[in-house]
Design a protein around this motif. Structure first.
Motif, PDB file in Angstrom:
ATOM      1  N   LYS A  83       0.832  -1.209   0.000  1.00 60.11           N
ATOM      2  CA  LYS A  83       0.000   0.000   0.000  1.00 60.11           C
ATOM      3  C   LYS A  83       0.867   1.261   0.000  1.00 60.11           C
ATOM      4  O   LYS A  83       0.563   2.233  -0.698  1.00 60.11           O
ATOM      5  CB  LYS A  83      -0.938   0.002   1.210  1.00 60.11           C
ATOM      6  N   ASN A  84       1.947   1.245   0.795  1.00 60.46           N
ATOM      7  CA  ASN A  84       2.845   2.395   0.838  1.00 60.46           C
ATOM      8  C   ASN A  84       3.523   2.626  -0.509  1.00 60.46           C
ATOM      9  O   ASN A  84       3.663   3.760  -0.957  1.00 60.46           O
ATOM     10  CB  ASN A  84       3.903   2.216   1.933  1.00 60.46           C
ATOM     11  N   LEU A  85       3.954   1.543  -1.163  1.00 55.64           N
ATOM     12  CA  LEU A  85       4.573   1.675  -2.484  1.00 55.64           C
ATOM     13  C   LEU A  85       3.583   2.216  -3.514  1.00 55.64           C
ATOM     14  O   LEU A  85       3.924   3.084  -4.324  1.00 55.64           O
ATOM     15  CB  LEU A  85       5.133   0.330  -2.949  1.00 55.64           C
ATOM     16  N   LEU A  86       2.341   1.736  -3.462  1.00 55.46           N
ATOM     17  CA  LEU A  86       1.314   2.242  -4.385  1.00 55.46           C
ATOM     18  C   LEU A  86       0.996   3.711  -4.119  1.00 55.46           C
ATOM     19  O   LEU A  86       0.777   4.489  -5.057  1.00 55.46           O
ATOM     20  CB  LEU A  86       0.043   1.401  -4.291  1.00 55.46           C
ATOM     21  N   HIS A  87       0.996   4.102  -2.849  1.00 47.99           N
ATOM     22  CA  HIS A  87       0.766   5.503  -2.497  1.00 47.99           C
ATOM     23  C   HIS A  87       1.865   6.382  -3.103  1.00 47.99           C
ATOM     24  O   HIS A  87       1.576   7.451  -3.667  1.00 47.99           O
ATOM     25  CB  HIS A  87       0.706   5.670  -0.975  1.00 47.99           C
ATOM     26  N   LEU A  88       3.121   5.935  -2.988  1.00 50.35           N
ATOM     27  CA  LEU A  88       4.222   6.690  -3.589  1.00 50.35           C
ATOM     28  C   LEU A  88       4.058   6.785  -5.102  1.00 50.35           C
ATOM     29  O   LEU A  88       4.254   7.845  -5.694  1.00 50.35           O
ATOM     30  CB  LEU A  88       5.566   6.029  -3.283  1.00 50.35           C
TER      31      LEU A  88
END
Length: 182
Positions: free
Chosen positions: A85-90
């Motif tokens: 989720k954090n990678l997709l947010h970035l």
């Protein structure tokens, strides 16, 4: 590319095919991974897989992977699901990764780690990924990469000096403004 379920740690069935990666999503610890209310899923019906001589129903062969590798169990901030989720947010919100004008300037394997460098205008991002899922690696930092950064996934400050230790399978994304004069 992320296969369905990979973001919670679902592993592929021990066949050399791709059938089970796209099977039931593991929503929780329960019958059929809480995919449904107990009805027989299509992955348990051998008629769907006539080429498999040794067909094993999903419930008997994959149910053991549901425990802890499901959405319900991965709500804590250090889980694999949260990392995805954090990678997709970035990817969606970071000024470099979301830019149509970003440039992938270089990549190199250093000490069994992938190092990628991305740039949009004068703004730079570096991605370090430990390619070994079982052992930590210590990456020797080239002189041109040494300096102060912000780690974008944890929002912490990091100083790259001589070496960087990455845990097994760990990835970090670093931000630093480039001071370029024409």
């Amino acid at each position: 590319m992320t296969y369905y379920g990979e973001e919670v740690g679902v592993e592929q069935k021990l066949f050399n095919d791709d059938v089970y990666r796209r099977s039931l999503m593991h929503w929780g610890n329960g019958l059929n991974g809480k995919f449904n209310n107990g009805a027989r899923p299509w992955v348990d019906d051998s008629a769907w897989f006539p080429w498999l001589v040794d067909f094993e129903p999903w419930n008997s062969s994959m149910a053991k992977y549901v425990l802890n590798n499901n959405v319900e169990e991965q709500q804590h901030k250090s889980s694999l699901l949260q990392h995805y989720k954090n990678l997709l947010h970035l990817k969606q919100n970071d000024i470099v990764f979301s830019s149509n004008n970003k440039i992938f300037t270089s990549s190199v394997a250093i000490d069994n780690a992938f190092v990628g460098h991305f740039k949009s205008g004068e703004i730079s991002r570096m991605v370090f990924v430990n390619l070994n899922p079982f052992e930590d690696v210590i990456v020797t930092i080239p002189d041109n990469l040494k300096g102060s950064y912000q780690e974008l996934l944890s929002q912490s400050n990091i100083e790259l000096s001589e070496t960087l230790q990455l845990s097994a399978g760990e990835s970090i994304v670093l931000a630093r403004q480039l001071n370029i004069k024409n």
